[in-house]
Design an enzyme around this catalytic site. Structure first.
Site, PDB file in Angstrom:
ATOM      1  N   GLU B 317       0.830  -1.204   0.000  1.00 29.67           N
ATOM      2  CA  GLU B 317       0.000   0.000   0.000  1.00 29.67           C
ATOM      3  C   GLU B 317       0.871   1.263   0.000  1.00 29.67           C
ATOM      4  O   GLU B 317       0.560   2.238  -0.705  1.00 29.67           O
ATOM      5  CB  GLU B 317      -0.950  -0.008   1.211  1.00 29.67           C
ATOM      6  CG  GLU B 317      -1.960   1.132   1.163  1.00 29.67           C
ATOM      7  CD  GLU B 317      -3.054   1.027   2.224  1.00 29.67           C
ATOM      8  OE1 GLU B 317      -3.004   0.106   3.066  1.00 29.67           O
ATOM      9  OE2 GLU B 317      -3.964   1.881   2.200  1.00 29.67           O
ATOM     10  N   PHE B 403      -8.996  -9.449  -0.225  1.00 29.00           N
ATOM     11  CA  PHE B 403      -8.788 -10.761  -0.816  1.00 29.00           C
ATOM     12  C   PHE B 403      -9.760 -10.873  -1.990  1.00 29.00           C
ATOM     13  O   PHE B 403     -10.927 -10.463  -1.878  1.00 29.00           O
ATOM     14  CB  PHE B 403      -9.078 -11.872   0.199  1.00 29.00           C
ATOM     15  CG  PHE B 403      -7.964 -12.072   1.205  1.00 29.00           C
ATOM     16  CD1 PHE B 403      -6.782 -11.356   1.132  1.00 29.00           C
ATOM     17  CD2 PHE B 403      -8.117 -12.986   2.232  1.00 29.00           C
ATOM     18  CE1 PHE B 403      -5.760 -11.544   2.060  1.00 29.00           C
ATOM     19  CE2 PHE B 403      -7.104 -13.186   3.167  1.00 29.00           C
ATOM     20  CZ  PHE B 403      -5.934 -12.461   3.076  1.00 29.00           C
TER      21      PHE B 403
END
Lengths: 85, 416
Positions: B317, B403
């Site tokens: 990230e 996910f």
């Protein structure tokens, strides 16, 4: 187990309805319609489910033709006699 | 009635939470800016059978809010969602008139829906050898149960959809709800998420993925350490978070208090790996939201990061933020509030969207707690340990990644 009387069945069912619907058991009359007690079709299935657990019976689908609490009591009482033989 | 495809402004006028950091916006506000942790030893009878015994539980008792007849038909996920819908409408001082009902909808995110009811049913069948299940099992377990309960409670006949994209579910729900209003399909939307999956089976499944944090030996409330060199993973949480969104005109016409505007929303898919996050996918998600907001990327001042606290997520990230923002990445303030409230899965995006809204509203940035040993690979400003106050916070972003690879970024703007 000893087979309960119709009165005992009716009392137990009234208590179940009171618990499920959050209402005072004293306000439940034997001839009250399930609809007037606030039970819809799903609540009725749930009541039958609880009765099956409590009285160790199985209610066949084709016998669920009930409108009043008294109808349920008679049906459950009949099945406790038939199925606890 | 005609539907206008003109772009309308979308504002936030009501907020409500059930969360590990409190069940009121006042408590949540106090706790996030004070760096309070909601992570504790899991209160469950099966805790001794777990490797990971910590969680961020919500303290929510349905008997405080509903009749037995109401809560008895609802999974805990739906109970929390329904409660937050009622409180968010109260917070917005919104009167739901017959005229409004067809113009008001519900968009909700959840990862596992009625997880408690499904697990209870399996226990009955497989452990207790029952021959039948409770009549409400399907209705309590289905993923859209919570959104349906909300629609029924408030008699809303506008669009009612449930989004299930794992950890980004409720960010997607809020973003898509904002588009319903933006493009004229609705005037008001309840948008948010709910999740309650702290069951024995679900926690065991998470343990098997080896992504859960180890318990901090000195202080278990400090076990979630996003962006820290000694981070070990995420901490599971539960809760619900709900926003009332409405068109700017609708809000102004009724004199509503406006917390912030939803200016942009972007969603993109990694399509790279089922669990491993992708820098490219996350950067595209962020850039798509900035394009949607139609602002220069340099306008963004704060990002509420997905920041799970896993080794892989936090570096990925950070790199995605650098890729999307270039040099401006080093001017940004970024925090992972999951360090305090854990990972609420399908509800986490909505909780973090509310926290980002509160940041914009209060000109204050919540910290990343447990960050005294920064990872050299995570070299941005993560607002370590202590909240920061800005003279004015105009633009903030909230990121959610998942996910399955569906990312979502939301951009919030201060209302003048």
């Amino acid at each position: 187990m000893t087979t309960p009387t119709l009165d005992e069945v009716a009392q137990a069912l009234s208590q179940m309805v009171a618990d499920k619907m959050d209402i005072d058991v004293a306000s439940i009359k034997p001839d009250s319609s399930l609809q007037s007690l606030g039970l819809d079709s799903l609540d009725t299935f749930d009541l039958i489910f609880s009765a099956e657990d409590h009285f160790k019976i199985k209610v066949p689908n084709d016998q669920i033709k009930i409108e009043t609490l008294h109808d349920v009591s008679v049906l459950v009482h009949k099945l406790t006699i038939e199925q606890n033989k | 009635m005609s539907i206008s495809l003109n772009r309308r402004r979308v504002v936030i006028t009501g907020l409500s939470v059930v969360s590990p950091l409190g069940n009121t916006i006042a408590d949540l506000t106090h706790n996030i800016f004070s760096g309070v942790s909601g992570i504790k030893l899991l209160d469950a009878e099966f805790v001794d059978k777990l490797d990971c015994k910590i969680a961020a539980q919500a303290h929510f008792d349905p008997t405080d809010h509903f009749s037995k007849h109401t809560y008895g038909m609802l999974d805990r996920t739906s109970q929390m969602a329904l409660h937050t819908s009622i409180e968010a409408i109260k917070d917005a001082s919104l009167e739901i008139t017959d005229q409004l009902k067809p113009r008001m909808g519900v968009y909700l995110g959840t990862g596992m829906g009625g997880a408690n009811s499904v697990e209870e049913a399996y226990i009955r069948l497989y452990r207790d050898n029952a021959s039948r299940l409770k009549p409400f099992t399907v209705l309590m377990g289905m993923n859209n149960a919570a959104a349906a309960a909300i629609g029924l409670e408030h008699q809303l006949t506008g669009p009612n959809l449930t989004f299930s994209t794992a950890c980004s579910s409720s960010s997607v729900a809020i973003g898509e709800a904002s588009r319903q209003i933006r493009h004229g399909y609705a005037d008001v939307m309840l948008a948010g998420g709910s999740e309650s999956l702290l069951t024995f089976g679900t926690i065991k499944a998470w343990e098997a993925l080896r992504t859960l944090a180890e318990q901090d030996v000195n202080d278990l409330t400090s076990s979630c350490k996003p962006f820290s060199a000694d981070r070990t993973g995420m901490v599971l949480g539960e809760g619900a978070a709900m926003m009332v969104l409405e068109s700017y005109e609708h809000a102004i016409a009724r004199g509503a208090t406006i917390y912030a505007e939803i200016l942009g929303y972007g969603s993109a898919s990694d399509s790279a790996h089922i669990t491993k996050p992708s820098v490219d996918g996350q950067a595209i998600t962020i850039q798509t939201a900035i394009l949607d907001a139609d602002i220069p990327s340099e306008a963004i001042q704060y990002i509420n990061a997905h920041g799970t606290g896993t080794m892989l997520n936090d570096v990925t990230e950070s790199n995605a933020i650098k890729k999307a923002f270039g040099d401006h990445a080093y001017n940004l303030s970024i925090s992972s509030t999951k360090s305090m409230h854990g990972h609420l899965m399908g509800a986490t995006g909505a909780l973090e969207a509310i926290i980002t809204t509160l940041a914009v509203y209060n000109n204050k940035l919540p910290p990343t707690i447990n960050l005294s040993n920064p990872d050299p690979e995570c070299d941005l400003d993560y607002v370590p340990n202590v909240a920061k106050t800005l003279p004015r916070l105009n633009y903030a972003m909230s990121n959610s990644f998942a996910f399955g690879g569906t990312g979502a970024s939301l951009i919030f703007k201060k209302i003048n």
